[in-house]
Design a protein around this motif. Sequence first.
Motif, PDB file in Angstrom:
ATOM      1  N   VAL A   1      44.339  34.090  48.132  1.00  0.00           N
ATOM      2  CA  VAL A   1      44.837  33.597  46.582  1.00  0.00           C
ATOM      3  C   VAL A   1      43.555  33.096  45.957  1.00  0.00           C
ATOM      4  O   VAL A   1      42.939  32.300  46.706  1.00  0.00           O
ATOM      5  CB  VAL A   1      45.867  32.446  46.281  1.00  0.00           C
ATOM      6  N   VAL A   2      43.188  33.520  44.576  1.00  0.00           N
ATOM      7  CA  VAL A   2      42.160  33.007  43.678  1.00  0.00           C
ATOM      8  C   VAL A   2      42.753  32.478  42.289  1.00  0.00           C
ATOM      9  O   VAL A   2      43.682  33.296  41.851  1.00  0.00           O
ATOM     10  CB  VAL A   2      40.951  34.073  43.601  1.00  0.00           C
TER      11      VAL A   2
ATOM     12  N   THR B   1      36.043  31.858  42.084  1.00  0.00           N
ATOM     13  CA  THR B   1      35.746  32.378  43.077  1.00  0.00           C
ATOM     14  C   THR B   1      35.913  31.864  44.587  1.00  0.00           C
ATOM     15  O   THR B   1      36.277  30.578  44.496  1.00  0.00           O
ATOM     16  CB  THR B   1      34.001  32.394  43.236  1.00  0.00           C
ATOM     17  N   ILE B   2      36.280  32.703  45.320  1.00  0.00           N
ATOM     18  CA  ILE B   2      36.592  32.321  46.664  1.00  0.00           C
ATOM     19  C   ILE B   2      35.792  33.106  47.807  1.00  0.00           C
ATOM     20  O   ILE B   2      35.045  33.984  47.358  1.00  0.00           O
ATOM     21  CB  ILE B   2      38.052  32.724  47.179  1.00  0.00           C
TER      22      ILE B   2
ATOM     23  N   ILE C   1      44.672  40.516  46.800  1.00  0.00           N
ATOM     24  CA  ILE C   1      44.049  39.076  46.456  1.00  0.00           C
ATOM     25  C   ILE C   1      45.129  38.652  45.308  1.00  0.00           C
ATOM     26  O   ILE C   1      45.284  39.330  44.153  1.00  0.00           O
ATOM     27  CB  ILE C   1      42.807  39.025  45.950  1.00  0.00           C
ATOM     28  N   LYS C   2      46.063  37.616  45.544  1.00  0.00           N
ATOM     29  CA  LYS C   2      46.836  37.202  44.117  1.00  0.00           C
ATOM     30  C   LYS C   2      45.985  36.268  43.150  1.00  0.00           C
ATOM     31  O   LYS C   2      45.219  35.707  43.710  1.00  0.00           O
ATOM     32  CB  LYS C   2      47.913  36.393  44.729  1.00  0.00           C
ATOM     33  N   ILE C   3      45.970  36.617  42.309  1.00  0.00           N
ATOM     34  CA  ILE C   3      45.281  35.966  40.992  1.00  0.00           C
ATOM     35  C   ILE C   3      46.553  35.192  40.422  1.00  0.00           C
ATOM     36  O   ILE C   3      47.153  35.638  39.653  1.00  0.00           O
ATOM     37  CB  ILE C   3      44.724  36.926  40.306  1.00  0.00           C
ATOM     38  N   GLN C   4      46.408  33.716  40.434  1.00  0.00           N
ATOM     39  CA  GLN C   4      47.327  33.154  39.762  1.00  0.00           C
ATOM     40  C   GLN C   4      46.969  31.530  39.484  1.00  0.00           C
ATOM     41  O   GLN C   4      46.050  30.872  40.560  1.00  0.00           O
ATOM     42  CB  GLN C   4      48.842  33.020  40.590  1.00  0.00           C
ATOM     43  N   HIS C   5      47.280  30.829  38.558  1.00  0.00           N
ATOM     44  CA  HIS C   5      47.284  29.499  38.458  1.00  0.00           C
ATOM     45  C   HIS C   5      48.103  28.750  39.502  1.00  0.00           C
ATOM     46  O   HIS C   5      49.170  29.235  40.066  1.00  0.00           O
ATOM     47  CB  HIS C   5      47.630  29.006  37.193  1.00  0.00           C
TER      48      HIS C   5
END
Length: 527
Positions: free
Chosen positions: A154-155, A160-161, A251-255
């Motif tokens: 998750v990012v 950046t991760i 890759i999950k992109i979420q708050h």
Amino acid sequence: MPYPHKRTFGLILCSALGVTVYVWSHMGLSGVNTLPRQDKAHLFQWLSHYQYIVGNESGIRVKDGIACKVALNVCSCIPDKESFRLPFSKLIFPRVWAHYLDKAVLESYPEPEELKVHRAQEYSSFQKRSYTAANRLIVAEANSPLQYPTQGVVVRPLKTIILPGLALKTNRASIYNVYLRAALGTFDVAATVEGVSLNGESKSLMTLSSPNLSTLNKQLSLVTYTNTVFHPRTADNVEFGTDGHRSFFTIKIQHKSTTKLYNSGHKGEYNISGLVTLATKTFLRYDKLKDLIDSVRKYYPTVTIVIADDNKHPQPVTGPHIEQYFMPFGKGWFAGRNLALSQVTTKYVLWVDDDFYFTSNTKLEKLVDILEKTTLDLVGGAVREVTGYTATYRHTISVEDGGEEGDCLHIRTGHHHTIQGFPNCVVADAVINFFMGRTDKLREVGFNPRLARQAHLEFFIDGLGSLHIASCSDVIVNHASKIKLPWGKTSSEKEYEKFRYSSDSENSKMRNEVFYFTNRFKCMTSN
């Protein structure tokens, strides 16, 4: 024996025989069969989409017991056939009925084709909003030398991760090459490792090469991913490859979801007043509402009661811990639920009808206990009628894929399984109109305000896949008697019945439209 008596005796005998056959044939059954009825032609059509299945129909042996469970995107609603008729046969032998929403709506709609196009457009838009790359099916092929995370990465948007778990495990070679490709972000490294050649840093395609495998893997452990396209909830499919091999991971992109915690201040025993708010909607039944409040105060004197009121001539309902909110006249059932729910500040909300009343069996602590000790979102109780009959109204709900014309909704009386540690409670998809739920989860689903007069299951259908629901038979609220002779009814009771029951056809038309258009069902079955 006179002929009429013989005929009566014969009917009774046939009915008794039918009941015996029915009970015998259903012995050992633990639930209601809701499996889709699929045929082999549809199954082979479905199998043809999979490239790894080689051969024709003659080379495949279908296991009927398993094949009938496979979702084939060709659902249909099939009612049970009525094989014979006996007195009270509908009560003794309940049949599954089917209702075709597409026919019910389109046949009465002035421009049916326009409605179908509009529905399809809305559904397409909904799919675009709800679909992410994480929905894509990705199969990791066997014997790949690539090591990569299959899920759990998750990012945060535009952050950046370091990508965990990247490695190459292969046989000896003169040079080792890998690449990474993304659509919604770029790659880089947190630090460079000597002996590794990098190309495409801060770009969506980056390649890494080295004559030393351990050196390359050390560099891979330092690869970073930066999201560059803002979206608060989406996903990126990353391609990770080497010579002759490629893999994909998501890759999950979420708050980070903000927490919603409730400070009830309770220690030890449950503080019901700090944990639970009672919510109800009233219309033309202030006498019943007063009885409800008096009964609640007998057992829970300080619990807050929120009242949504859409009477034409509203009467103030006063007293400690009472909040009354007025609505436009006749605004409706679900609109009132939304209003009452919007004013709840406690962790849990208990919904009751305004003609219920509490007794010593209405133990809210039991409902709180199961919600506190499980992951359940909503727990229903039981309602006892003046006749002594106690109902729990448990149902299971499922939606079967149906293709371009819409899906199939299936509702069955019953439940899924009991809950460990709570022998009087079972898991279901819909419960009776007396339930306690987590306030934030009920708000998440909400109540459709278009359903003004008669609605209940609609809320649970909207909550399917979102709400984890149970029903407990040992928490009971009583229902005020509705049995009254016509000449003994008050003017308010007569007016209430006029609003409640006089527009059944209009309510049915509205429900059909909601199911057909809003929920995109083409038909439904129930028993």
